[in-house]
Motif scaffolding. Structure first.
Motif, PDB file in Angstrom:
ATOM      1  N   ALA A 146       0.865  -1.211   0.055  1.00 28.86           N
ATOM      2  CA  ALA A 146       0.230  -0.531   0.201  1.00 28.86           C
ATOM      3  C   ALA A 146       0.794   1.331  -0.066  1.00 28.86           C
ATOM      4  CB  ALA A 146      -0.988   0.044   1.260  1.00 28.86           C
ATOM      5  N   SER A 147       1.926   0.793   1.449  1.00 34.49           N
ATOM      6  CA  SER A 147       2.816   2.440   0.687  1.00 34.49           C
ATOM      7  C   SER A 147       3.481   2.425  -0.597  1.00 34.49           C
ATOM      8  CB  SER A 147       4.243   2.576   2.004  1.00 34.49           C
ATOM      9  OG  SER A 147       4.895   3.025   2.341  1.00 34.49           O
ATOM     10  N   GLU A 148       3.896   1.545  -0.999  1.00 35.23           N
ATOM     11  CA  GLU A 148       4.632   1.734  -2.633  1.00 35.23           C
ATOM     12  C   GLU A 148       2.957   2.069  -3.201  1.00 35.23           C
ATOM     13  OE1 GLU A 148       5.794  -2.051  -3.706  1.00 35.23           O
ATOM     14  OE2 GLU A 148       6.949  -2.826  -2.174  1.00 35.23           O
ATOM     15  N   THR A 149       2.435   1.867  -3.590  1.00 35.53           N
ATOM     16  CA  THR A 149       1.437   2.359  -4.423  1.00 35.53           C
ATOM     17  C   THR A 149       1.314   3.336  -4.531  1.00 35.53           C
ATOM     18  OG1 THR A 149       0.247   0.132  -4.776  1.00 35.53           O
ATOM     19  CG2 THR A 149      -1.299   1.890  -4.693  1.00 35.53           C
ATOM     20  N   LEU A 150       1.419   4.262  -2.847  1.00 34.09           N
ATOM     21  CA  LEU A 150       0.358   5.490  -2.608  1.00 34.09           C
ATOM     22  C   LEU A 150       1.870   6.572  -3.136  1.00 34.09           C
ATOM     23  CD1 LEU A 150      -0.308   6.900   0.651  1.00 34.09           C
ATOM     24  CD2 LEU A 150       1.985   7.906  -0.406  1.00 34.09           C
ATOM     25  N   HIS A 151       2.735   5.965  -2.816  1.00 33.34           N
ATOM     26  CA  HIS A 151       4.477   7.218  -2.992  1.00 33.34           C
ATOM     27  C   HIS A 151       4.618   6.706  -4.342  1.00 33.34           C
ATOM     28  CE1 HIS A 151       5.669   7.116   1.223  1.00 33.34           C
ATOM     29  NE2 HIS A 151       5.565   8.257   0.795  1.00 33.34           N
ATOM     30  N   ALA A 152       4.073   5.605  -5.288  1.00 30.93           N
ATOM     31  CA  ALA A 152       4.260   5.313  -6.637  1.00 30.93           C
ATOM     32  C   ALA A 152       3.633   6.699  -7.807  1.00 30.93           C
ATOM     33  CB  ALA A 152       4.220   4.418  -7.540  1.00 30.93           C
ATOM     34  N   ILE A 153       2.460   6.789  -7.118  1.00 32.36           N
ATOM     35  CA  ILE A 153       1.081   7.556  -7.340  1.00 32.36           C
ATOM     36  C   ILE A 153       1.727   9.036  -6.910  1.00 32.36           C
ATOM     37  CG2 ILE A 153      -1.350   8.094  -6.697  1.00 32.36           C
ATOM     38  CD1 ILE A 153      -1.675   5.377  -7.128  1.00 32.36           C
ATOM     39  N   LEU A 154       2.061   9.490  -6.051  1.00 38.24           N
ATOM     40  CA  LEU A 154       2.417  10.431  -4.956  1.00 38.24           C
ATOM     41  C   LEU A 154       3.960  11.691  -6.007  1.00 38.24           C
ATOM     42  CD1 LEU A 154       2.028  13.066  -3.135  1.00 38.24           C
ATOM     43  CD2 LEU A 154       3.247  11.886  -1.932  1.00 38.24           C
ATOM     44  N   PHE A 155       4.381  10.536  -6.513  1.00 40.06           N
ATOM     45  CA  PHE A 155       5.783  11.158  -6.989  1.00 40.06           C
ATOM     46  C   PHE A 155       6.323  11.260  -8.954  1.00 40.06           C
ATOM     47  CE2 PHE A 155       7.572  10.563  -2.791  1.00 40.06           C
ATOM     48  CZ  PHE A 155       8.705  11.327  -3.169  1.00 40.06           C
ATOM     49  N   ASP A 156       5.038   9.920  -9.542  1.00 40.76           N
ATOM     50  CA  ASP A 156       4.913   9.694 -10.541  1.00 40.76           C
ATOM     51  C   ASP A 156       3.675  10.503 -11.782  1.00 40.76           C
ATOM     52  OD1 ASP A 156       7.483   8.990 -10.436  1.00 40.76           O
ATOM     53  OD2 ASP A 156       6.916   7.085  -9.584  1.00 40.76           O
ATOM     54  N   SER A 157       3.106  10.458 -11.004  1.00 39.10           N
ATOM     55  CA  SER A 157       1.531  10.582 -11.426  1.00 39.10           C
ATOM     56  C   SER A 157       1.063  12.147 -12.146  1.00 39.10           C
ATOM     57  CB  SER A 157       0.443  10.208 -10.656  1.00 39.10           C
ATOM     58  OG  SER A 157      -0.343  11.538  -9.861  1.00 39.10           O
ATOM     59  N   GLY A 158       1.980  12.830 -11.371  1.00 41.52           N
ATOM     60  CA  GLY A 158       1.325  14.542 -12.047  1.00 41.52           C
ATOM     61  C   GLY A 158      -0.158  15.037 -11.591  1.00 41.52           C
ATOM     62  N   ARG A 159      -0.045  14.109 -10.905  1.00 38.67           N
ATOM     63  CA  ARG A 159      -1.445  14.434 -10.467  1.00 38.67           C
ATOM     64  C   ARG A 159      -2.243  14.502  -8.477  1.00 38.67           C
ATOM     65  NH1 ARG A 159      -6.039  14.414 -14.953  1.00 38.67           N
ATOM     66  NH2 ARG A 159      -4.234  14.433 -16.281  1.00 38.67           N
ATOM     67  N   PRO A 160      -2.985  16.021  -8.375  1.00 39.51           N
ATOM     68  CA  PRO A 160      -3.157  15.444  -6.831  1.00 39.51           C
ATOM     69  C   PRO A 160      -3.296  13.465  -6.238  1.00 39.51           C
ATOM     70  CG  PRO A 160      -4.735  16.189  -7.520  1.00 39.51           C
ATOM     71  CD  PRO A 160      -4.328  16.142  -9.087  1.00 39.51           C
ATOM     72  N   LEU A 161      -2.975  13.272  -4.804  1.00 40.31           N
ATOM     73  CA  LEU A 161      -3.016  12.281  -4.352  1.00 40.31           C
ATOM     74  C   LEU A 161      -4.525  12.788  -3.135  1.00 40.31           C
ATOM     75  CD1 LEU A 161      -2.681   9.152  -3.639  1.00 40.31           C
ATOM     76  CD2 LEU A 161      -0.921  10.428  -2.486  1.00 40.31           C
ATOM     77  N   VAL A 162      -5.203  11.701  -2.523  1.00 43.83           N
ATOM     78  CA  VAL A 162      -5.884  12.466  -1.270  1.00 43.83           C
ATOM     79  C   VAL A 162      -6.062  11.079  -0.882  1.00 43.83           C
ATOM     80  CG1 VAL A 162      -8.068  13.040  -0.158  1.00 43.83           C
ATOM     81  CG2 VAL A 162      -7.452  13.528  -2.927  1.00 43.83           C
ATOM     82  N   ILE A 163      -5.631  11.228   0.383  1.00 42.47           N
ATOM     83  CA  ILE A 163      -5.686   9.903   1.590  1.00 42.47           C
ATOM     84  C   ILE A 163      -6.860  10.051   2.306  1.00 42.47           C
ATOM     85  CG2 ILE A 163      -3.997   8.802   3.312  1.00 42.47           C
ATOM     86  CD1 ILE A 163      -2.137  10.993   1.203  1.00 42.47           C
ATOM     87  N   ALA A 164      -7.449   8.713   2.397  1.00 42.17           N
ATOM     88  CA  ALA A 164      -8.450   8.557   3.560  1.00 42.17           C
ATOM     89  C   ALA A 164      -8.309   8.906   4.867  1.00 42.17           C
ATOM     90  CB  ALA A 164      -9.549   7.922   2.977  1.00 42.17           C
ATOM     91  N   PRO A 165      -8.976   8.868   5.825  1.00 42.44           N
ATOM     92  CA  PRO A 165      -8.808   9.448   7.162  1.00 42.44           C
ATOM     93  C   PRO A 165      -8.880   7.852   7.889  1.00 42.44           C
ATOM     94  CG  PRO A 165     -10.728  10.114   6.719  1.00 42.44           C
ATOM     95  CD  PRO A 165     -10.637  10.346   5.411  1.00 42.44           C
ATOM     96  N   PRO A 166      -8.482   7.398   9.033  1.00 42.66           N
ATOM     97  CA  PRO A 166      -8.639   6.532   9.232  1.00 42.66           C
ATOM     98  C   PRO A 166      -9.736   5.571   9.705  1.00 42.66           C
ATOM     99  CG  PRO A 166      -6.658   7.592  10.544  1.00 42.66           C
ATOM    100  CD  PRO A 166      -7.650   8.331   9.627  1.00 42.66           C
ATOM    101  N   THR A 167     -10.798   6.553   9.870  1.00 38.40           N
ATOM    102  CA  THR A 167     -12.671   6.129  10.094  1.00 38.40           C
ATOM    103  C   THR A 167     -13.317   6.412   9.147  1.00 38.40           C
ATOM    104  OG1 THR A 167     -12.734   8.009  11.889  1.00 38.40           O
ATOM    105  CG2 THR A 167     -11.835   5.394  12.031  1.00 38.40           C
ATOM    106  N   PRO A 168     -14.302   6.619   8.840  1.00 37.20           N
ATOM    107  CA  PRO A 168     -14.962   7.767   8.032  1.00 37.20           C
ATOM    108  C   PRO A 168     -15.185   8.861   8.447  1.00 37.20           C
ATOM    109  CG  PRO A 168     -16.029   5.227   7.799  1.00 37.20           C
ATOM    110  CD  PRO A 168     -15.076   4.990   9.509  1.00 37.20           C
TER     111      PRO A 168
END
Length: 294
Positions: A146-168
Motif C-alpha cells: 500500500a505504501s509503494e502504491t501511494l508513493h508511486a502515484i505521489l511521485f509519478d502521476s503529476g496529479r493530486p493524491l488524496v488519503i482517506a482518514p482512518p475512520t469514516p
C-alpha cells in the motif's frame, strides 16, 4: 474556467479501512458527479479473473472466499464483495472499464478493474489520466505494498493524491486547512484543492517560520484565493517538540478542519525517512482527509 473532478481513481488493496475510503469516495463522486475508477491491486489477475465480471451473488462470493488458496485471493475477493455492496447500497450505476466515459454527464458511476500486483507502472499511468487518486489510510498492519502504491502515484502521476482518514469522516471539505511554505509542491497542492475550497464554508492558510522556504507568503496566498472567489484567513503555528508535522496537525484540529491540502516531500523522501519530516508525520498521524501534491 476551473477544471472539475470527473474521474477518481480508487486503488483498493485491502489495507486500511475500506469503509472510510469508500465513504470519502461517495462524498466526492456525488459532489462532482464523478466516475469512480476502482482497481484491485496486489493480486495476480489469473487468480481473480472472475472478479471482473458481474452477476456474482453474495453466496458465490462467500464460497469463493472459503475456497481461496492464497491470502491474495481472499483479499481481492473480499474487496470485490465490499465494492459491490457499496455501489448497490448507494445506488451507483456500474459500468464496465472499457465503457468509461461513454455516458459522461449521466451522474455518479463506478467501475472495477483488476491489476497484477507487480504492475505499478500500469497503475501510475492510469493515475495520470485521473483528476485525482483516492487511497485508504496507511494502516500500520496493512499490506506493505500500500505504501509503494501511494508513493508511486505521489511521485509519478503529476496529479493530486488524496488519503482517506482512518475512520469514516462526518464531513469532508467543509473546513479546509492549507499548509503553505512557498514551495512548488505547496503551489501545486493549492491549485489542486481549489475545487473543494470553492465549496467550503471556511478556508485557512497555515504557515510556520521553520516550515517556510523561499517563495510567496501566506498573505499572497489569500490574495490568490480571493481572485478565485474564495475567502480565507491565515494562521501561524509553531512546531511541537521541534516537530512541524505535529504542530501542523494541531493547528488544523484547532481550526476544526476536515480536509488538509499540502505539498509533499519538499526535502528528499530518503531524508524524511531517516530524519523524519512533515510529510511522513502527516501520513502516519493524520486523522482527517489529506490532499497531497508532489
Amino acid at each position: 474556467m476551473l477544471i472539475d473532478i470527473k474521474n477518481i481513481l480508487l486503488p483498493l488493496n485491502g489495507s486500511g479501512d475500506l469503509e472510510a475510503v469508500m465513504s470519502v469516495a461517495l462524498d466526492f463522486a456525488r459532489r462532482f458527479e464523478a466516475h469512480l475508477s476502482a482497481v484491485v491491486v496486489g493480486s495476480d489477475p489469473s487468480e481473480v479473473a472472475t472478479l471482473a465480471g458481474e452477476g456474482i451473488s453474495a453466496g458465490m462470493v462467500n464460497e469463493m472466499i472459503d475456497t481461496a488458496t492464497t491470502e491474495a485471493q481472499r483479499r481481492a475477493i473480499s474487496i470485490r464483495k465490499a465494492f459491490d455492496s457499496f455501489i448497490h447500497e448507494h445506488g451507483i450505476r456500474r459500468v464496465e472499464p472499457s465503457k468509461i466515459g461513454s455516458s459522461a454527464g449521466d451522474g455518479v458511476s463506478a467501475s472495477l478493474d483488476v491489476l497484477n500486483g507487480t504492475e505499478h507502472d500500469s497503475l501510475t499511468w492510469r493515475s495520470r489520466l485521473a483528476d485525482m487518486t483516492l487511497v485508504p489510510n496507511l494502516a500500520k498492519d496493512g499490506d506493505p505494498r500500500a505504501s509503494e502504491t501511494l508513493h508511486a502515484i505521489l511521485f509519478d502521476s503529476g496529479r493530486p493524491l488524496v488519503i482517506a482518514p482512518p475512520t469514516p469522516p462526518k464531513t469532508v471539505g467543509k473546513r479546509i486547512a492549507i499548509a503553505w511554505n512557498g514551495t512548488p509542491e505547496a503551489s501545486l497542492a493549492l491549485r489542486c484543492i481549489l475545487p473543494w475550497a470553492h465549496k467550503a464554508e471556511a478556508v485557512q492558510v497555515l504557515t510556520c517560520q521553520d516550515y517556510q522556504r523561499r517563495g510567496p507568503g501566506a498573505d499572497e496566498v489569500v490574495t490568490y484565493l480571493r481572485m478565485h472567489g474564495i475567502s480565507a484567513t491565515t494562521r501561524e503555528f509553531g512546531a511541537i517538540n521541534r516537530d512541524i508535522g505535529a504542530g501542523l496537525l494541531k493547528a488544523a484540529t484547532e481550526f476544526n478542519a476536515d480536509m488538509l491540502g499540502m505539498g509533499a516531500y519538499s526535502h528528499s523522501r530518503l531524508r524524511q525517512m531517516i530524519l523524519g519530516g512533515v510529510t511522513r508525520h502527516i501520513l502516519e498521524k493524520a486523522q482527517l482527509t489529506v490532499l497531497m501534491s508532489r
